[in-house]
Design a protein around this motif. Structure first.
Motif, PDB file in Angstrom:
ATOM      1  N   ALA A   2       0.840  -1.211   0.000  1.00 51.33           N
ATOM      2  CA  ALA A   2       0.000   0.000   0.000  1.00 51.33           C
ATOM      3  C   ALA A   2       0.869   1.253   0.000  1.00 51.33           C
ATOM      4  O   ALA A   2       0.559   2.241  -0.661  1.00 51.33           O
ATOM      5  CB  ALA A   2      -0.934  -0.017   1.203  1.00 51.33           C
ATOM      6  N   HIS A   3       2.001   1.201   0.723  1.00 53.70           N
ATOM      7  CA  HIS A   3       2.920   2.349   0.765  1.00 53.70           C
ATOM      8  C   HIS A   3       3.517   2.661  -0.600  1.00 53.70           C
ATOM      9  O   HIS A   3       3.955   3.772  -0.861  1.00 53.70           O
ATOM     10  CB  HIS A   3       4.072   2.083   1.750  1.00 53.70           C
ATOM     11  N   ARG A   4       3.566   1.662  -1.462  1.00 51.44           N
ATOM     12  CA  ARG A   4       4.201   1.858  -2.784  1.00 51.44           C
ATOM     13  C   ARG A   4       3.226   2.357  -3.841  1.00 51.44           C
ATOM     14  O   ARG A   4       3.611   2.558  -5.001  1.00 51.44           O
ATOM     15  CB  ARG A   4       4.842   0.543  -3.235  1.00 51.44           C
ATOM     16  N   ILE A   5       1.968   2.503  -3.468  1.00 50.27           N
ATOM     17  CA  ILE A   5       0.997   3.031  -4.437  1.00 50.27           C
ATOM     18  C   ILE A   5       1.254   4.517  -4.637  1.00 50.27           C
ATOM     19  O   ILE A   5       1.493   5.254  -3.681  1.00 50.27           O
ATOM     20  CB  ILE A   5      -0.449   2.781  -3.946  1.00 50.27           C
ATOM     21  N   LYS A   6       1.245   4.924  -5.896  1.00 48.42           N
ATOM     22  CA  LYS A   6       1.454   6.351  -6.199  1.00 48.42           C
ATOM     23  C   LYS A   6       0.140   6.957  -6.670  1.00 48.42           C
ATOM     24  O   LYS A   6      -0.573   6.362  -7.472  1.00 48.42           O
ATOM     25  CB  LYS A   6       2.523   6.510  -7.285  1.00 48.42           C
ATOM     26  N   ILE A   7      -0.136   8.136  -6.166  1.00 47.20           N
ATOM     27  CA  ILE A   7      -1.380   8.803  -6.561  1.00 47.20           C
ATOM     28  C   ILE A   7      -1.095  10.276  -6.800  1.00 47.20           C
ATOM     29  O   ILE A   7      -0.272  10.881  -6.108  1.00 47.20           O
ATOM     30  CB  ILE A   7      -2.484   8.603  -5.497  1.00 47.20           C
ATOM     31  N   ASP A   8      -1.740  10.812  -7.840  1.00 44.79           N
ATOM     32  CA  ASP A   8      -1.593  12.230  -8.135  1.00 44.79           C
ATOM     33  C   ASP A   8      -2.999  12.827  -8.091  1.00 44.79           C
ATOM     34  O   ASP A   8      -3.885  12.393  -8.834  1.00 44.79           O
ATOM     35  CB  ASP A   8      -0.956  12.383  -9.524  1.00 44.79           C
ATOM     36  N   ILE A   9      -3.193  13.781  -7.218  1.00 40.59           N
ATOM     37  CA  ILE A   9      -4.529  14.347  -7.024  1.00 40.59           C
ATOM     38  C   ILE A   9      -4.494  15.843  -7.262  1.00 40.59           C
ATOM     39  O   ILE A   9      -3.642  16.547  -6.710  1.00 40.59           O
ATOM     40  CB  ILE A   9      -5.038  14.061  -5.589  1.00 40.59           C
ATOM     41  N   GLU A  10      -5.412  16.310  -8.097  1.00 42.99           N
ATOM     42  CA  GLU A  10      -5.560  17.758  -8.265  1.00 42.99           C
ATOM     43  C   GLU A  10      -6.436  18.252  -7.111  1.00 42.99           C
ATOM     44  O   GLU A  10      -7.612  17.891  -7.000  1.00 42.99           O
ATOM     45  CB  GLU A  10      -6.229  18.075  -9.603  1.00 42.99           C
ATOM     46  N   LYS A  11      -5.831  19.069  -6.257  1.00 40.32           N
ATOM     47  CA  LYS A  11      -6.527  19.473  -5.030  1.00 40.32           C
ATOM     48  C   LYS A  11      -7.673  20.427  -5.311  1.00 40.32           C
ATOM     49  O   LYS A  11      -7.593  21.287  -6.174  1.00 40.32           O
ATOM     50  CB  LYS A  11      -5.536  20.132  -4.066  1.00 40.32           C
ATOM     51  N   ARG A  12      -8.738  20.254  -4.547  1.00 39.65           N
ATOM     52  CA  ARG A  12      -9.862  21.175  -4.594  1.00 39.65           C
ATOM     53  C   ARG A  12     -10.084  21.734  -3.192  1.00 39.65           C
ATOM     54  O   ARG A  12      -9.562  21.199  -2.218  1.00 39.65           O
ATOM     55  CB  ARG A  12     -11.096  20.433  -5.130  1.00 39.65           C
ATOM     56  N   PRO A  13     -10.858  22.809  -3.077  1.00 37.90           N
ATOM     57  CA  PRO A  13     -11.003  23.458  -1.764  1.00 37.90           C
ATOM     58  C   PRO A  13     -11.560  22.488  -0.708  1.00 37.90           C
ATOM     59  O   PRO A  13     -12.442  21.681  -1.015  1.00 37.90           O
ATOM     60  CB  PRO A  13     -11.988  24.597  -2.023  1.00 37.90           C
ATOM     61  N   VAL A  14     -11.039  22.586   0.491  1.00 35.72           N
ATOM     62  CA  VAL A  14     -11.431  21.704   1.584  1.00 35.72           C
ATOM     63  C   VAL A  14     -12.337  22.467   2.552  1.00 35.72           C
ATOM     64  O   VAL A  14     -12.002  23.563   2.983  1.00 35.72           O
ATOM     65  CB  VAL A  14     -10.177  21.198   2.329  1.00 35.72           C
ATOM     66  N   ILE A  15     -13.471  21.881   2.868  1.00 35.31           N
ATOM     67  CA  ILE A  15     -14.369  22.469   3.870  1.00 35.31           C
ATOM     68  C   ILE A  15     -14.384  21.549   5.091  1.00 35.31           C
ATOM     69  O   ILE A  15     -14.602  20.342   4.955  1.00 35.31           O
ATOM     70  CB  ILE A  15     -15.810  22.611   3.332  1.00 35.31           C
ATOM     71  N   THR A  16     -14.135  22.115   6.272  1.00 37.95           N
ATOM     72  CA  THR A  16     -14.242  21.310   7.484  1.00 37.95           C
ATOM     73  C   THR A  16     -15.303  21.872   8.428  1.00 37.95           C
ATOM     74  O   THR A  16     -15.651  21.231   9.417  1.00 37.95           O
ATOM     75  CB  THR A  16     -12.897  21.263   8.241  1.00 37.95           C
ATOM     76  N   ASP A  17     -15.796  23.065   8.122  1.00 39.96           N
ATOM     77  CA  ASP A  17     -16.725  23.744   9.022  1.00 39.96           C
ATOM     78  C   ASP A  17     -18.162  23.628   8.504  1.00 39.96           C
ATOM     79  O   ASP A  17     -18.432  23.941   7.339  1.00 39.96           O
ATOM     80  CB  ASP A  17     -16.319  25.227   9.110  1.00 39.96           C
ATOM     81  N   PRO A  18     -19.110  23.173   9.349  1.00 40.90           N
ATOM     82  CA  PRO A  18     -20.472  22.944   8.852  1.00 40.90           C
ATOM     83  C   PRO A  18     -21.178  24.226   8.415  1.00 40.90           C
ATOM     84  O   PRO A  18     -21.974  24.204   7.475  1.00 40.90           O
ATOM     85  CB  PRO A  18     -21.184  22.297  10.041  1.00 40.90           C
ATOM     86  N   ARG A  19     -20.891  25.337   9.090  1.00 38.27           N
ATOM     87  CA  ARG A  19     -21.572  26.582   8.691  1.00 38.27           C
ATOM     88  C   ARG A  19     -21.094  27.031   7.309  1.00 38.27           C
ATOM     89  O   ARG A  19     -21.871  27.535   6.504  1.00 38.27           O
ATOM     90  CB  ARG A  19     -21.317  27.682   9.720  1.00 38.27           C
ATOM     91  N   GLU A  20     -19.800  26.817   7.063  1.00 41.00           N
ATOM     92  CA  GLU A  20     -19.272  27.174   5.744  1.00 41.00           C
ATOM     93  C   GLU A  20     -19.895  26.265   4.669  1.00 41.00           C
ATOM     94  O   GLU A  20     -20.278  26.722   3.593  1.00 41.00           O
ATOM     95  CB  GLU A  20     -17.745  27.036   5.756  1.00 41.00           C
ATOM     96  N   ALA A  21     -20.008  24.980   4.994  1.00 41.35           N
ATOM     97  CA  ALA A  21     -20.625  24.044   4.049  1.00 41.35           C
ATOM     98  C   ALA A  21     -22.060  24.470   3.756  1.00 41.35           C
ATOM     99  O   ALA A  21     -22.498  24.488   2.600  1.00 41.35           O
ATOM    100  CB  ALA A  21     -20.592  22.627   4.619  1.00 41.35           C
ATOM    101  N   PHE A  22     -22.784  24.836   4.801  1.00 38.71           N
ATOM    102  CA  PHE A  22     -24.186  25.252   4.645  1.00 38.71           C
ATOM    103  C   PHE A  22     -24.271  26.475   3.729  1.00 38.71           C
ATOM    104  O   PHE A  22     -25.095  26.519   2.813  1.00 38.71           O
ATOM    105  CB  PHE A  22     -24.786  25.547   6.020  1.00 38.71           C
ATOM    106  N   ALA A  23     -23.382  27.434   3.990  1.00 41.98           N
ATOM    107  CA  ALA A  23     -23.388  28.671   3.200  1.00 41.98           C
ATOM    108  C   ALA A  23     -23.125  28.370   1.722  1.00 41.98           C
ATOM    109  O   ALA A  23     -23.625  29.060   0.841  1.00 41.98           O
ATOM    110  CB  ALA A  23     -22.350  29.645   3.746  1.00 41.98           C
TER     111      ALA A  23
END
Ligand code: MTE
Ligand code: HPA
Ligand code: MOS
Length: 764
Positions: free
Chosen positions: A107-128
């Protein structure tokens, strides 16, 4: 009767999923989880993992023969990420190897390339941003808008409530064994075998009857295995399907902490309208639930927040709103109390704020507004046989509440840096799955010709003592010794379509289903016995301690003889029982109904001592009057009350779940995520069970006990706040939980403490 599994647990003989001797050719799986909380997968390269010595297979979304979907209420959760990732730790690939070490190395040898998108951790922000799961809901009673103007005082505030990690001793795990004809059997640690069976069938494209799920016991679930055990069962089943070999997956603690959802954090606004005499006239709450990245059980949890938004109080005008908000955290899930505790914390905060504004003791307002029979809950159900005032008054009298306030006031007047505080915490918790159709259960009972009995129900033993309860109930229902009864593993081939073991209703549902099965066997046996013994009325035959009685007198027949003779006369000695909780319903369009079979009430009084210069505190005592009907086993029930309280206290004080803005779990080990231990618990812990509180619906008058005691723990927050107020009356104190020593200190000294100059060098 002792707990059935006490000896097995203390000797270590009790078997969990990975204690059963493994088949010789068994493989081991490890999960590769997303390193990023939100983004699009541009490249996934598993070739180095595949090339690792001892790795047998690496499986991704493309290897799923059926549907890549495990969402239960809402189908929004892939088993393995497909194209996008939504939280750190989200399963992307599963590596199958000869050992778990090799699998993790792969599993450690798996390579992944991810194009990052904005991260929401706050519920009020998600609601908005409109990131809402399902539809927001509102419960209404009376007319809050009209009521505000008629209140003497209207106060507003905000609560921020932390999540909670389940910390079941046994982390998530499952073992799949391929059988003939494409059938797969999965040994799982799940509260919901049927959810697992359905999901595995869906993922593999099999009929339900080709998937068997078997559960012996859980090393704790606490809600964390109601929905979230499913993924791991599906992954091992998928691996077994591809390799044709048995496959086991056991999460390490750090993986479990990172990959699984927890109790939902909430951010809530409240508004409370009170009269000078302490009557609460109106209450409004807005709950923003932090659901994490997929629905899981969030909408049901949110619904229970609304059901419990006024706790054990009658308020004539109520408006409670809740929205489930999608964030980039692991999907949050069931946890003892199922959203109820969050709703109750908010009303208790509102009452605290009102008490401080009115200059009244908090408990005076609480007592004045307790539910009475006939009062309406904000969901249309009326209070029947309520015990809010009875448990309160019994606690106040038994534990000398008036004396406690005097003692604490005197202590606080005499001490500067050490302050004491106390709080009364009443609870009211509805019993039944709020999703009405789930309130059904089945059981299968066999009597063997030697008089021994085998019972299978849809219920899961997760440490709560179900097996002990079922054994007691069965022994009593047959009139035979408990040693005659064996409760089997829970298995989808013996009992079908079971609801999860949850909502504190497992003994209620499965105990009744079992009693219905036993009744059928006993009816046959009694009719047969009446003929054999030559007595007229089968209904007058009873069994007591294995003796067959007629109208209360000895007949000379025993259980063993009755069973053996009945068998030779071809009387059926097996039966299947089915139970559905009667008279419950709920209309989601009108948001009214009678969702609960009954409610559990109780009152706890908590006392704390606080060091106001260091922020550290001691929980001196918690004294409880609890309503559990007529107990089936007092020690089992006491264990549930104490264990629930411990989890509630931990949630409110030291269990501090921290994610950073990137959605990474900072408290990702038990070194940084503190759980209460034996020393943390109050030295003085007293529990009284309410007398004369039998519940006709429960087996032998018993009531559900699993979840409600957790909510006594909420009291500690307000006891600490009381002590903080005694130190600084005027400072603005937040309703932010958990109230860690750090938060206490910063709350008491908001201007900051100037650090003395430090001379570096001398001591290093
Ligand atoms: N007690 C132990 N020891 N282990 C558990 O996992 N789960 C709790 C509670 N008590 C749990 C426990 C939760 S969340 C529920 S819903 C109930 O037990 C489930 O069991 P019951 O329905 O038999 O009360
Ligand atoms: N409690 C626990 N689990 C559930 C419920 C509930 O009320 N409803 C659906 N799943
Ligand atoms: Mo309990 S949260 O209903 O599993």
């Amino acid at each position: 009767m002792k707990r059935i599994d006490a000896a097995l647990h203390t000797t270590g003989e009790a078997q969990f999923v990975d204690d059963v001797p493994p088949p010789a050719d068994m493989l081991h799986a490890a999960v590769f989880g997303s390193p990023v909380a939100h983004g699009t997968i541009l490249m996934l390269d598993t070739s180095a993992a595949r090339a690792t010595d001892g790795v047998v297979a690496v499986l991704t979304a493309a290897d799923i023969p059926g549907e890549n979907q495990i969402g239960s209420i809402i189908q929004d959760e892939p088993l393995l990420a497909d194209g996008a990732v939504h939280y750190i730790g989200q399963p992307v690939a599963v590596v199958v190897a000869e050992s778990s070490e090799i699998a993790r190395k792969g599993a450690h040898r798996i390579k992944i390339d991810i194009e990052k998108r904005p991260v929401i951790t706050d519920p009020r922000e998600a609601f908005a941003q409109g990131e809402i799961i399902g539809t927001p809901r509102t419960f209404v009673l009376g007319d809050v808008e009209a009521a505000w103007a008629k209140c003497d005082l209207v106060l507003e505030g905000r609560c921020d409530i932390g999540g909670q990690e389940h910390v079941y001793l046994e982390t998530q795990r499952a073992r799949a064994v391929p059988l003939e004809g494409g059938v797969v059997r999965v040994y799982a640690s799940t509260q919901s075998p049927y959810a697992g069976q359905k999901a595995i069938a869906n993922v593999l494209g099999l009929a339900n009857h080709n998937v068997e799920v078997d559960v012996k016991r859980l090393g704790g679930g606490f809600g964390g295995k109601e929905d979230q055990a499913t993924a791991w069962s599906c992954l091992v089943a998928l691996a077994a399907w591809h390799t044709g070999k048995p496959v086991e997956l056991v999460l390490r603690r750090d993986e479990d902490l990172r990959m699984t959802g927890k109790r939902h954090p909430y951010s809530s606004d409240f508004k409370i309208g009170v009269m000078r005499d302490g009557m609460i006239r109106a209450y409004e709450a807005k709950h923003y639930q932090n659901a994490g990245a997929a629905a899981d059980l969030s909408t049901a949890v949110m619904e229970r927040t609304l059901f419990h938004s006024t706790n054990s109080y009658f308020i004539p005008h109520v408006k409670a709103f809740a929205a489930s908000c999608r964030t980039n955290l692991p999907p949050n899930t069931a946890f003892r109390g199922f959203g109820g505790p969050q709703g109750m914390f908010v009303i208790e905060s509102a009452i605290a704020k009102a008490a401080e504004a009115l200059g009244m003791p908090r408990e005076a307002i609480q007592r004045k507004n307790l539910l009475e029979d006939g009062d309406l809950f904000p969901y249309g159900q009326r209070v029947e046989r309520g015990e809010a005032t009875r448990t309160w008054d019994e606690a106040a009298a038994a534990y000398d509440l008036p004396g406690l306030r005097q003692r604490i006031d005197a202590f606080n007047a005499a001490h500067f840096e050490t302050k004491k505080g106390f709080a009364v915490m009443p609870i009211c918790f509805g019993i039944s799955f709020t999703t009405t159709f789930m309130n059904q259960a089945s059981a299968l009972v066999h009597v063997y010709t030697d008089g021994s009995v085998s019972v299978t129900t849809g219920g899961i033993e997760m440490g709560q003592g179900l097996t002990t309860n079922l054994t007691s109930i069965a022994a009593q229902a047959f009139g035979i010794r408990p040693e005659r009864i064996k409760v089997e593993s829970t298995n989808t081939t013996r009992v079908a379509n079971m609801s999860p073991s949850a909502a504190s209703a497992t003994t209620l549902l499965n105990g009744n289903a079992m009693m219905i099965a036993i009744e059928q066997i006993m009816d046959r046996l009694k009719t047969f016995a009446a003929g054999e013994i030559h007595v007229p009325d089968p209904a007058k035959i009873t069994l007591d301690d294995e003796a067959v009685l007629y109208d209360g007198s000895e007949t000379g027949w025993t259980w063993a003889r009755l069973v053996q003779t009945a068998y030779l006369n071809r009387i059926g000695l097996s039966a299947h029982g089915f139970f559905a909780t009667p008279d419950i319903y709920f209309d989601k369009k009108k948001e009214t109904g009678r969702p609960f079979a009954y409610h559990i009430y109780g009152t706890a009084i908590t006392e704390v001592t606080l060091d106001c210069l260091r922020g550290v505190y001691d929980i001196e005592s918690v004294k409880i009057v609890h309503d559990l009907g007529r107990s089936i086993n007092k020690l089992v029930d006491l264990g549930q009350v104490e264990g629930g309280l411990a989890q509630g206290l931990g949630w409110m004080t030291v269990e501090d779940l921290q994610y950073n803005d990137e959605g990474r779990l900072l408290s990702g080990a038990l070194a940084t995520y503190k759980v209460p231990d034996a020393y943390f618990m109050p030295d003085d812990l007293q529990v009284r069970f309410l007398e004369d509180a039998e519940e006709p619906l429960g087996p032998y008058g018993s009531k559900a006990v699993g979840e409600p005691p957790l909510m006594y723990g909420i009291g500690v927050f307000f006891a600490l706040r009381h002590a903080m107020r005694a130190f600084r009356g005027a400072v603005d104190l937040a309703f932010t939980a958990p109230l860690t020593p750090e938060r206490v200190l910063m709350g008491l000294h908001p201007e900051g403490v100037e650090a003395p100059p430090v001379a570096f060098g001398a001591e290093g």
